[in-house]
Design a protein around this motif. Structure first.
Motif, mmCIF file in Angstrom:
data_model
loop_
_atom_site.group_PDB
_atom_site.id
_atom_site.type_symbol
_atom_site.label_atom_id
_atom_site.label_comp_id
_atom_site.label_asym_id
_atom_site.label_seq_id
_atom_site.Cartn_x
_atom_site.Cartn_y
_atom_site.Cartn_z
ATOM 1 N N GLU A 197 15.630 1.681 41.147
ATOM 2 C CA GLU A 197 16.409 2.120 39.977
ATOM 3 C C GLU A 197 15.567 3.001 39.051
ATOM 4 O O GLU A 197 14.355 3.180 39.249
ATOM 5 C CB GLU A 197 16.967 0.895 39.252
ATOM 6 C CG GLU A 197 17.910 0.125 40.169
ATOM 7 C CD GLU A 197 18.601 -1.048 39.498
ATOM 8 O OE1 GLU A 197 18.182 -1.483 38.409
ATOM 9 O OE2 GLU A 197 19.584 -1.536 40.101
ATOM 10 N N ASN A 254 16.275 -0.896 47.151
ATOM 11 C CA ASN A 254 16.846 -0.043 46.091
ATOM 12 C C ASN A 254 15.795 0.199 45.011
ATOM 13 O O ASN A 254 14.944 -0.659 44.735
ATOM 14 C CB ASN A 254 18.155 -0.609 45.529
ATOM 15 C CG ASN A 254 18.092 -2.049 45.086
ATOM 16 O OD1 ASN A 254 17.256 -2.826 45.533
ATOM 17 N ND2 ASN A 254 18.991 -2.432 44.201
ATOM 18 N N CYS A 283 19.885 3.730 46.554
ATOM 19 C CA CYS A 283 20.228 2.490 47.258
ATOM 20 C C CYS A 283 19.231 2.210 48.388
ATOM 21 O O CYS A 283 18.592 3.127 48.919
ATOM 22 C CB CYS A 283 21.611 2.599 47.869
ATOM 23 S SG CYS A 283 22.954 2.624 46.684
ATOM 24 N N ALA A 284 19.166 0.951 48.776
ATOM 25 C CA ALA A 284 18.259 0.527 49.852
ATOM 26 C C ALA A 284 18.556 1.255 51.172
ATOM 27 O O ALA A 284 17.638 1.670 51.882
ATOM 28 C CB ALA A 284 18.398 -0.978 50.061
ATOM 29 N N GLU A 285 19.840 1.411 51.485
ATOM 30 C CA GLU A 285 20.216 2.048 52.757
ATOM 31 C C GLU A 285 19.739 3.490 52.799
ATOM 32 O O GLU A 285 19.196 3.967 53.798
ATOM 33 C CB GLU A 285 21.749 2.043 52.925
ATOM 34 C CG GLU A 285 22.379 0.670 52.931
ATOM 35 C CD GLU A 285 22.803 0.206 51.542
ATOM 36 O OE1 GLU A 285 22.015 0.357 50.585
ATOM 37 O OE2 GLU A 285 23.925 -0.317 51.424
ATOM 38 N N CYS A 289 27.569 0.885 49.616
ATOM 39 C CA CYS A 289 28.431 1.660 48.714
ATOM 40 C C CYS A 289 28.983 2.879 49.457
ATOM 41 O O CYS A 289 28.534 3.228 50.552
ATOM 42 C CB CYS A 289 27.654 2.090 47.468
ATOM 43 S SG CYS A 289 26.591 3.525 47.716
HETATM 44 N N1 THU Z 1 22.876 -0.851 45.796
HETATM 45 C C1 THU Z 1 22.266 -0.636 46.998
HETATM 46 O O1 THU Z 1 21.039 -0.599 47.100
HETATM 47 N N2 THU Z 1 23.055 -0.452 48.084
HETATM 48 C C2 THU Z 1 24.412 -0.426 48.050
HETATM 49 O O2 THU Z 1 25.039 -0.018 49.013
HETATM 50 C C3 THU Z 1 25.110 -0.931 46.867
HETATM 51 C C4 THU Z 1 24.314 -0.886 45.602
HETATM 52 C C5 THU Z 1 22.038 -1.034 44.604
HETATM 53 C C6 THU Z 1 22.106 0.086 43.619
HETATM 54 C C7 THU Z 1 21.667 -0.583 42.356
HETATM 55 O O3 THU Z 1 20.245 -0.577 42.306
HETATM 56 C C8 THU Z 1 22.125 -2.024 42.527
HETATM 57 O O4 THU Z 1 22.404 -2.184 43.904
HETATM 58 C C9 THU Z 1 23.375 -2.371 41.713
HETATM 59 O O5 THU Z 1 24.375 -1.457 41.941
#
Ligand code: THU
Length: 141
Positions: free
Chosen positions: A47, A45, A56-58, A93
């Protein structure tokens, strides 16, 4: 998928936690996306000070693959936790589930949630996104 292959994906996803750029949430997420051609795309991920541009990482992993012409996938492993410690499952998410729906067969695509190579659970996309809206819904009849 074989247990050894799942464990390899988990290790790759855990390695990604070190690269998460998370100065705001401190919640690290790592992903390892297995393409049908055998290539593994890694993601973390990332930010942003303006918050909404965060990724997000996915989706990092999916967009890396698609941007290189790869659009067929069999599985993704997702790990994460506060301060880089994957002590609990980090489920994808809703936005990431929707991106999976765009490229993956919900009946077949596997989502592996893990805390370490010995502790994991495998889900099908259909279980995490029931009755999802995908490309098929826009197909002309
Ligand atoms: N996050 C992900 O990388 N993948 C998800 O599916 C859920 C949330 C990250 C986004 C943000 O950088 C941190 O987790 C907190 O929400």
């Amino acid at each position: 998928m074989e247990r050894s292959q799942i464990q390899e994906l988990i290790r790759t996803a855990l390695d990604q936690l070190a690269y998460s750029y998370v100065p705001y949430s401190h919640f690290h997420v790592g992903a390892a996306l297995l393409a049908k051609n055998g290539t593994v795309y890694k993601g973390c991920n990332i930010e942003n000070a303006a918050y909404t541009p965060s990724n997000c990482a996915e989706r990092t992993a999916f967009f890396k693959a698609v941007s290189e012409g790869v659009k067929e996938f069999s599985a993704i492993c997702v790990v994460g936790g506060m301060n880089g410690e994957a002590t609990e499952y980090a489920p994808p998410c809703g936005v990431c589930r929707q991106v999976m729906m765009e490229f993956c067969d919900p009946e077949k695509f596997e989502i592996i949630l893990a805390t370490d190579p010995e502790h994991y659970q495998v889900f099908r996309l259909k279980e995490l996104l029931p009755m999802g809206f995908g490309p098929g819904n826009l197909a002309e009849s």
